[in-house]
Design an enzyme around this catalytic site. Structure first.
Site, PDB file in Angstrom:
ATOM      1  CB  CYS A   1       3.344  15.492  -3.097  1.00 20.98           C
ATOM      2  SG  CYS A   1       4.740  14.849  -2.116  1.00 20.98           S
TER       3      CYS A   1
ATOM      4  CB  CYS B   1       6.292  18.453  -2.858  1.00 18.45           C
ATOM      5  SG  CYS B   1       7.217  17.299  -4.121  1.00 18.45           S
TER       6      CYS B   1
ATOM      7  CG  ASP C   1       7.049  10.596  11.531  1.00 20.62           C
ATOM      8  OD1 ASP C   1       7.613  10.129  10.569  1.00 20.62           O
ATOM      9  OD2 ASP C   1       5.934  10.692  11.788  1.00 20.62           O
TER      10      ASP C   1
ATOM     11  CG  HIS D   1       7.524  13.891  -6.200  1.00 19.39           C
ATOM     12  ND1 HIS D   1       6.582  13.917  -5.007  1.00 19.39           N
ATOM     13  CD2 HIS D   1       6.979  12.766  -6.977  1.00 19.39           C
ATOM     14  CE1 HIS D   1       5.802  12.784  -5.242  1.00 19.39           C
ATOM     15  NE2 HIS D   1       5.926  12.147  -6.392  1.00 19.39           N
TER      16      HIS D   1
ATOM     17  CG  ASN E   1       8.529   2.054   5.744  1.00 19.19           C
ATOM     18  OD1 ASN E   1       9.411   1.002   6.132  1.00 19.19           O
ATOM     19  ND2 ASN E   1       7.828   2.843   6.768  1.00 19.19           N
TER      20      ASN E   1
ATOM     21  N   GLY F   1       4.954  -0.870   3.453  1.00 21.97           N
ATOM     22  CA  GLY F   1       4.415   0.143   4.370  1.00 21.97           C
ATOM     23  C   GLY F   1       4.556   1.308   4.215  1.00 21.97           C
TER      24      GLY F   1
ATOM     25  CG  HIS G   1       8.234  13.224  -1.468  1.00 18.43           C
ATOM     26  ND1 HIS G   1       8.170  14.519  -2.125  1.00 18.43           N
ATOM     27  CD2 HIS G   1       9.640  12.850  -1.138  1.00 18.43           C
ATOM     28  CE1 HIS G   1       9.216  15.022  -2.122  1.00 18.43           C
ATOM     29  NE2 HIS G   1      10.288  14.356  -1.568  1.00 18.43           N
TER      30      HIS G   1
ATOM     31  CG  HIS H   1       9.552   8.776   3.339  1.00 18.92           C
ATOM     32  ND1 HIS H   1       8.577   8.650   2.324  1.00 18.92           N
ATOM     33  CD2 HIS H   1       9.111   8.076   4.413  1.00 18.92           C
ATOM     34  CE1 HIS H   1       7.602   7.646   3.104  1.00 18.92           C
ATOM     35  NE2 HIS H   1       7.925   7.390   4.118  1.00 18.92           N
TER      36      HIS H   1
ATOM     37  CG  HIS I   1      10.784   6.113   8.395  1.00 21.45           C
ATOM     38  ND1 HIS I   1       9.598   6.804   9.244  1.00 21.45           N
ATOM     39  CD2 HIS I   1      10.283   5.640   7.542  1.00 21.45           C
ATOM     40  CE1 HIS I   1       8.394   6.641   8.341  1.00 21.45           C
ATOM     41  NE2 HIS I   1       9.011   6.152   7.239  1.00 21.45           N
TER      42      HIS I   1
HETATM   43  P1  5GP Z   1       5.772   5.833   5.541  1.00 21.48           P
HETATM   44  O1  5GP Z   1       4.634   4.702   5.921  1.00 21.48           O
HETATM   45  O2  5GP Z   1       5.119   6.429   4.278  1.00 21.48           O
HETATM   46  O3  5GP Z   1       7.111   5.347   5.413  1.00 21.48           O
HETATM   47  O4  5GP Z   1       5.786   6.896   6.863  1.00 21.48           O
HETATM   48  C1  5GP Z   1       5.366   8.171   6.286  1.00 21.48           C
HETATM   49  C2  5GP Z   1       5.696   9.115   7.865  1.00 21.48           C
HETATM   50  O5  5GP Z   1       5.326  10.342   7.516  1.00 21.48           O
HETATM   51  C3  5GP Z   1       4.614   8.748   8.955  1.00 21.48           C
HETATM   52  O6  5GP Z   1       5.690   8.231   9.981  1.00 21.48           O
HETATM   53  C4  5GP Z   1       3.940   9.720   9.197  1.00 21.48           C
HETATM   54  O7  5GP Z   1       4.007  10.038  10.714  1.00 21.48           O
HETATM   55  C5  5GP Z   1       4.789  10.877   8.502  1.00 21.48           C
HETATM   56  N1  5GP Z   1       3.947  12.116   7.997  1.00 21.48           N
HETATM   57  C6  5GP Z   1       2.876  12.025   7.514  1.00 21.48           C
HETATM   58  N2  5GP Z   1       2.404  13.161   7.143  1.00 21.48           N
HETATM   59  C7  5GP Z   1       3.235  14.215   7.735  1.00 21.48           C
HETATM   60  C8  5GP Z   1       3.255  15.473   7.947  1.00 21.48           C
HETATM   61  O8  5GP Z   1       2.546  16.316   7.569  1.00 21.48           O
HETATM   62  N3  5GP Z   1       4.443  16.156   8.551  1.00 21.48           N
HETATM   63  C9  5GP Z   1       5.104  15.227   9.289  1.00 21.48           C
HETATM   64  N4  5GP Z   1       6.344  16.017  10.034  1.00 21.48           N
HETATM   65  N5  5GP Z   1       5.224  13.954   9.287  1.00 21.48           N
HETATM   66  C10 5GP Z   1       4.379  13.557   8.576  1.00 21.48           C
HETATM   67 ZN    ZN Z   2       6.604  14.985  -3.395  1.00 22.46          ZN
END
Ligand code: 5GP
Ligand code: ZN
Length: 114
Positions: free
Chosen positions: A4, A7, A30, A46, A87, A93, A98, A100, A102
């Protein structure tokens, strides 16, 4: 959880631009910002998604809200406002499985989202 990406960020195995951290959660920038300020708030533990939390786990959601306000005040965008979004699942979306949130700020954001 092995494999993950969040994680790995929480445990510092993978680098991220961390702006705030406490014993429960990490806040970092991000990788692909969708606004001038685009932060991700994640629990260190997690959980796959919001809909996977059990009743006894929901304190983390409150802690994430509190951290969002703290960061917004510290970084100076609390007064102008911000958006805190989770999300959840496919239709929501969610790409990274994991939990999170925004935190978006720095310009007037559109509503409703696409
Ligand atoms: P989701 O669509 O799952 O709500 O958003 C996941 C977010 O994680 C996306 O905005 C993407 O740009 C961000 N993201 C994905 N992988 C990484 C990473 O390795 N590092 C960082 N800083 N952001 C990430
Ligand atoms: Zn995780």
């Amino acid at each position: 959880m092995s494999g993950c990406i969040f994680c790995k960020i929480a445990s510092k195995v993978v680098n991220a631009d961390i702006v705030y951290e406490n014993q429960h959660l990490v806040v970092f920038k991000d990788l692909k910002p969708a606004a001038p300020v685009h932060l991700l708030l994640i629990p260190k533990k997690h959980y796959s998604s919001l809909q996977d939390l059990e009743e006894e786990d929901f304190a983390i959601a409150g802690r994430i809200n509190a951290a969002a306000v703290r960061v917004a005040r510290d970084m100076g965008f609390a007064e102008n406002g911000f958006r805190l979004v989770c999300n959840c699942g496919w239709d929501g979306g969610q790409v990274v499985n994991h939990l999170h949130y925004h935190l978006l700020a720095g310009r007037e954001l559109q509503w409703p989202p696409g």
